[in-house]
Motif scaffolding. Structure first.
Motif, PDB file in Angstrom:
ATOM      1  N   ALA A 321       2.373 -21.240  -5.653  1.00 51.78           N
ATOM      2  CA  ALA A 321       3.097 -22.790  -6.499  1.00 51.78           C
ATOM      3  C   ALA A 321       3.747 -23.818  -5.323  1.00 51.78           C
ATOM      4  N   THR A 322       4.562 -22.897  -4.721  1.00 54.99           N
ATOM      5  CA  THR A 322       6.297 -23.342  -3.916  1.00 54.99           C
ATOM      6  C   THR A 322       5.901 -23.413  -2.957  1.00 54.99           C
ATOM      7  N   ASP A 323       4.408 -22.664  -1.974  1.00 54.28           N
ATOM      8  CA  ASP A 323       4.549 -22.416  -0.584  1.00 54.28           C
ATOM      9  C   ASP A 323       5.029 -22.076   0.271  1.00 54.28           C
ATOM     10  N   ALA A 324       5.568 -21.603  -0.536  1.00 52.22           N
ATOM     11  CA  ALA A 324       6.200 -20.445   0.160  1.00 52.22           C
ATOM     12  C   ALA A 324       6.177 -19.757   1.437  1.00 52.22           C
ATOM     13  N   PRO A 325       7.527 -20.269   2.986  1.00 51.60           N
ATOM     14  CA  PRO A 325       7.059 -19.731   3.842  1.00 51.60           C
ATOM     15  C   PRO A 325       7.371 -18.228   4.064  1.00 51.60           C
ATOM     16  N   ALA A 326       6.328 -17.724   4.886  1.00 53.23           N
ATOM     17  CA  ALA A 326       6.156 -15.874   5.413  1.00 53.23           C
ATOM     18  C   ALA A 326       7.080 -15.025   5.013  1.00 53.23           C
ATOM     19  N   PRO A 327       8.348 -15.992   5.443  1.00 57.91           N
ATOM     20  CA  PRO A 327       9.745 -15.142   5.415  1.00 57.91           C
ATOM     21  C   PRO A 327      10.385 -15.191   4.086  1.00 57.91           C
ATOM     22  N   VAL A 328      10.046 -15.613   2.975  1.00 55.85           N
ATOM     23  CA  VAL A 328      10.633 -15.506   1.488  1.00 55.85           C
ATOM     24  C   VAL A 328       9.457 -15.064   1.030  1.00 55.85           C
ATOM     25  N   ARG A 329       8.689 -14.987   1.376  1.00 62.91           N
ATOM     26  CA  ARG A 329       7.402 -14.013   0.989  1.00 62.91           C
ATOM     27  C   ARG A 329       7.728 -12.037   1.133  1.00 62.91           C
ATOM     28  N   ASN A 330       8.515 -12.726   2.081  1.00 62.00           N
ATOM     29  CA  ASN A 330       8.405 -11.273   2.899  1.00 62.00           C
ATOM     30  C   ASN A 330       9.587 -11.113   1.524  1.00 62.00           C
ATOM     31  N   TRP A 331       9.963 -11.191   1.723  1.00 62.81           N
ATOM     32  CA  TRP A 331      11.876 -10.773   1.193  1.00 62.81           C
ATOM     33  C   TRP A 331      11.695 -10.993  -0.284  1.00 62.81           C
ATOM     34  N   HIS A 332      10.027 -11.522  -0.758  1.00 63.50           N
ATOM     35  CA  HIS A 332      10.134 -11.909  -2.705  1.00 63.50           C
ATOM     36  C   HIS A 332       9.304  -9.995  -2.727  1.00 63.50           C
ATOM     37  N   GLY A 333       9.085  -9.538  -1.474  1.00 61.15           N
ATOM     38  CA  GLY A 333       7.756  -8.678  -1.586  1.00 61.15           C
ATOM     39  C   GLY A 333       8.891  -7.754  -2.255  1.00 61.15           C
ATOM     40  N   HIS A 334       9.662  -7.158  -0.862  1.00 57.12           N
ATOM     41  CA  HIS A 334      10.637  -5.871  -0.226  1.00 57.12           C
ATOM     42  C   HIS A 334      11.110  -6.120  -1.362  1.00 57.12           C
ATOM     43  N   TRP A 335      12.159  -7.186  -2.058  1.00 55.94           N
ATOM     44  CA  TRP A 335      12.715  -7.214  -3.430  1.00 55.94           C
ATOM     45  C   TRP A 335      12.560  -6.689  -4.706  1.00 55.94           C
ATOM     46  N   ASN A 336      11.467  -6.824  -4.878  1.00 57.38           N
ATOM     47  CA  ASN A 336      10.684  -7.241  -5.815  1.00 57.38           C
ATOM     48  C   ASN A 336       9.856  -5.663  -6.022  1.00 57.38           C
ATOM     49  N   GLY A 337      10.061  -4.533  -5.156  1.00 55.81           N
ATOM     50  CA  GLY A 337       8.892  -3.602  -5.211  1.00 55.81           C
ATOM     51  C   GLY A 337       7.365  -3.775  -4.307  1.00 55.81           C
ATOM     52  N   PHE A 338       6.702  -5.302  -4.425  1.00 60.06           N
ATOM     53  CA  PHE A 338       5.226  -4.820  -3.919  1.00 60.06           C
ATOM     54  C   PHE A 338       5.553  -5.494  -2.522  1.00 60.06           C
ATOM     55  N   GLY A 339       6.583  -4.434  -1.519  1.00 61.82           N
ATOM     56  CA  GLY A 339       6.535  -4.959  -0.238  1.00 61.82           C
ATOM     57  C   GLY A 339       4.898  -4.342   0.462  1.00 61.82           C
TER      58      GLY A 339
END
Ligand code: TRH
Length: 397
Positions: A321-339
């Motif tokens: 919904a917020t059109d997050a760019p790749a680095p943001v998605r990458n870190w959210h994956g890592h930080w939430n255990g969905f890396g």
């Protein structure tokens, strides 16, 4: 810095349109977000001239989150123990409220509802304030009526009110002068913030850490150690400090040469200031996500984990919904255990700033975009006003 050292702000009472008496009910499930959101709603309503009774089953967070709240130092707000809402004798003395807010579907005490139904007063506008999400169902569900088919309030209607990130939702809590306050603060108050903490500020990059105990803190510290300009990590009280201690216990030099400061429990106002002065904010849950969004600084959100893994869809919905760019998605994956990749992107700290431009632009743009949307309290008041029975002054006892 003991949180109680900061006297509560004197909310600026300005009646903006019709004002009502509100009963807000909040059950604390765990952590701080239930009471954090309900208190923030109450304080924003009171600052606009409304009168609020906040019924809480667990008020132990208020003394540090909102100093003076329990003592009645916040004009327009009184805090009541949950059980008092079943005290029929007490209820007979209370002026009936025009609006009821059921925080996160907490189910109001039956005795409270029955007492109102017996009084033959005009029914209140009954709002079920839901959890924040960017998922599609929110727009479909926002504002829907739910007629009560049984119980003391049979025939009354509840209304679902969903916070959200789009104009077809109830919006986000944002005090009218918040963004102006933030702009004024950042230009002048970083030094004062550190002085109150009794901590020297050596001008390093500031990272605030508010996370659940299971956050991959050791991996984060490893990344931060690589930031050439030096990093000062401001670790919030509770689970974040436990997570850091566990990481350092596992790897004694995990935090070298980072500067790590353990913070006391801050008031909500001080917590905002922490987010405003930091270069990167790690937030969690619901309310601090919104506050990080208003801070306009790069942030990483650790979503409240749910047993069935439903939180992954909620996280993905937010990033989409917020059109997050790749680095943001990458870190959210890592930080939430969905890396979904072994290599974490660089964090938006240090040089070259160009490397973290996409992340900064996203964070800055998100706050500006959301600020164009009417805030939650403005939308909630307009919604209440539009409900047919709204504003009918119940017989005062
Ligand atoms: O504490 P949380 O994890 O609360 C969670 C979420 O609300 C989640 O949606 C809910 O289901 C769960 O509780 C039961 O995170 P959140 O929502 O950010 O709430 C934290 C509140 O605490 C927020 O209002 C900020 C405030 N806070 C302070 O005021 N001072 C502090 O020092 C800290 C660390 C937090």
């Amino acid at each position: 810095m003991p949180a109680s050292s900061t006297p509560p702000p004197r909310p600026h009472r300005q009646a903006t349109g019709q004002v009502w008496l509100w009963d807000i009910f909040c059950r604390v499930i765990d952590n701080f977000g239930d009471v954090g959101v309900c208190w923030r709603l109450a304080a924003d309503l009171a600052a606009r001239g409304h009168t609020v009774r906040l019924w809480l089953d667990d008020a132990q967070a208020l003394p540090w989150m909102a100093p003076g709240a329990l003592e009645g130092h916040w004009p327009g707000i009184t805090v009541h123990p949950w059980d008092a809402a079943s005290d029929v004798q007490l209820l007979s003395t209370l002026v009936p409220a025009q609006v009821w807010v059921e925080g996160f579907g907490c189910e109001l005490p039956e005795a409270f509802v029955a007492a109102r139904a017996r009084a033959q007063d005009a029914p209140p506008v009954w709002i079920n304030l839901e959890y924040l999400s960017a998922e599609d169902f929110v727009e479909r569900s926002h504002g829907l009526p739910s007629p009560l088919m049984s119980g003391a309030a049979k025939g009354w209607t509840k209304h679902f009110f969903y916070p959200g990130f789009t104009p077809h939702t109830g919006g986000l809590l944002r005090e009218p002068d918040l963004l102006a306050q933030r702009i004024a603060f950042v230009s002048s108050e970083r030094e004062a913030f550190f002085n109150k903490l009794g901590v020297a500020d050596h001008g390093e990059a500031l990272v605030s850490l508010f996370c659940y105990a299971n956050a991959p803190v050791a991996a984060l510290l490893e990344h931060l150690r690589g930031v050439k300009t030096g990093v000062h990590v401001l670790v919030t009280h509770g689970q974040a400090q436990s997570a850091v201690q566990a990481a350092v216990a596992q790897c004694p030099h995990a935090s070298d040469p980072l500067r790590m400061t353990s913070l006391p429990l801050l008031s909500q106002t001080q917590f905002d200031h922490l987010l405003w002065i930091s270069d990167l904010n790690f937030v969690r849950g619901e309310d601090s996500l919104v506050r990080a969004l208003w801070a306009g600084r790069p942030f990483v959100w650790q979503i409240y984990p749910q047993q069935d893994g439903a939180h992954r869809a909620k996280l993905d919905a937010f990033l989409d919904a917020t059109d997050a760019p790749a680095p943001v998605r990458n870190w959210h994956g890592h930080w939430n255990g969905f890396g979904n990749s072994d290599v974490a992107s660089p964090l938006p700290l240090g040089e070259p700033k160009s490397a973290s431009q996409p992340w900064r632009a996203w964070a800055d743009g998100l706050g500006l975009q959301m600020a164009r949307q009417a805030d939650l309290v403005s939308q909630l008041c307009a919604f209440v006003q539009a409900v047919p029975c709204a504003g009918q002054a119940p017989k005062t006892r």
